[in-house]
Design a protein around this motif. Sequence first.
Motif, mmCIF file in Angstrom:
data_model
loop_
_atom_site.group_PDB
_atom_site.id
_atom_site.type_symbol
_atom_site.label_atom_id
_atom_site.label_comp_id
_atom_site.label_asym_id
_atom_site.label_seq_id
_atom_site.Cartn_x
_atom_site.Cartn_y
_atom_site.Cartn_z
ATOM 1 N N GLY A 158 -13.410 8.171 -5.594
ATOM 2 C CA GLY A 158 -13.038 7.301 -6.706
ATOM 3 C C GLY A 158 -12.131 6.180 -6.250
ATOM 4 O O GLY A 158 -12.450 5.416 -5.324
ATOM 5 N N THR A 159 -11.000 6.047 -6.924
ATOM 6 C CA THR A 159 -10.022 5.027 -6.572
ATOM 7 C C THR A 159 -9.542 5.227 -5.138
ATOM 8 O O THR A 159 -9.267 6.344 -4.709
ATOM 9 N N GLN A 160 -9.450 4.144 -4.404
ATOM 10 C CA GLN A 160 -9.078 4.217 -2.996
ATOM 11 C C GLN A 160 -7.608 3.846 -2.800
ATOM 12 O O GLN A 160 -7.066 2.988 -3.510
ATOM 13 N N ALA A 177 -9.767 11.905 -11.936
ATOM 14 C CA ALA A 177 -8.788 12.443 -10.990
ATOM 15 C C ALA A 177 -9.470 13.307 -9.929
ATOM 16 O O ALA A 177 -9.102 13.262 -8.747
ATOM 17 N N GLY A 178 -10.471 14.078 -10.344
ATOM 18 C CA GLY A 178 -11.177 14.925 -9.393
ATOM 19 C C GLY A 178 -11.947 14.132 -8.356
ATOM 20 O O GLY A 178 -11.917 14.440 -7.158
ATOM 21 N N LEU A 179 -12.645 13.092 -8.804
ATOM 22 C CA LEU A 179 -13.398 12.254 -7.863
ATOM 23 C C LEU A 179 -12.459 11.497 -6.916
ATOM 24 O O LEU A 179 -12.749 11.363 -5.727
ATOM 25 N N SER A 180 -11.343 11.019 -7.449
ATOM 26 C CA SER A 180 -10.373 10.335 -6.598
ATOM 27 C C SER A 180 -9.735 11.312 -5.617
ATOM 28 O O SER A 180 -9.444 10.961 -4.466
ATOM 29 N N PHE A 181 -9.529 12.547 -6.059
ATOM 30 C CA PHE A 181 -8.980 13.577 -5.178
ATOM 31 C C PHE A 181 -9.923 13.841 -4.001
ATOM 32 O O PHE A 181 -9.483 14.096 -2.874
ATOM 33 N N LEU A 182 -11.231 13.762 -4.269
ATOM 34 C CA LEU A 182 -12.228 13.981 -3.221
ATOM 35 C C LEU A 182 -12.461 12.737 -2.358
ATOM 36 O O LEU A 182 -13.254 12.784 -1.414
#
Length: 271
Positions: free
Chosen positions: A212-214, A204-209
């Motif tokens: 991650g998931t696009q 979730a943190g990487l996607s928030f930045l």
Amino acid sequence: MTKKIPLLLGVGIILVILAMGILAPWLAPHDPLAIHLSNRLSSPSWFYPFGTDHLGRCVLSRILYGIRTTVACSFLILVFTILIGLPIGLLSGYSRSRPDHFLMRVIEGTLAIPDMVLTLAIVGILGPGLLNMAVAILMVRWAMYVRVIRSLVLKVTKEDYILAARMSGNSHVRILRHYLLPQILSPILVYATLDMGRIVLLIAGLSFLGLGTQPPTPEWGVMLHDATAYFQLAPHVMIFPGLAIVLFVLSCQLVSDRFKALDVPLQKRGV
């Protein structure tokens, strides 16, 4: 019975969340990708139980489909991490050879860097995306499992029954499979259950930045990222995905704490 309440509650929440993810096509009231600009940032109602986001998409539907992305991806990462770390940790702790010492120095150097920082660096090299994010997390977290499993093996190999098994002429493979592996499965289960929540937070943190998931893929971190600009105007677009993350991580914590408590008497008895 009261001592089992946290465990039952944690397991129940996890099972409910997983079931909702599996049944998302039938439970979701709307298409999670359908855009309705006329209904953008609508408050929760009977038609949109969790309201809509800045593009008029149903928040509840996106949360339900997000289970398939966030939780499923974290589970697959956890499985592959254990599959990589378990044999390496077993052989490393059992052999205690020179390659083992070299491997541990490499792992200690890797673990000296915060996992979030190292994961960000790897994703930055590989590029954003769900697959690259999963590979980056796997490349970072396998070292933790090797170290944990190796420490467990070193502890178990000091027991008298391991010495007796060696003196009885058992092969190394048999000792690893029948004497060492069963003894370390319970602590690994405790660690993996807790780590499941950590991986969800990391995804979730990487996607928030944005690494991650696009978009427009439904994912809890992506939903939080999209909601930051509209939090004051429509707080529900951030509250509900945040609650989903907190609820899942909390349930993993409850299960892990109870497993840890159940594991204490087993270690005392030397089972």
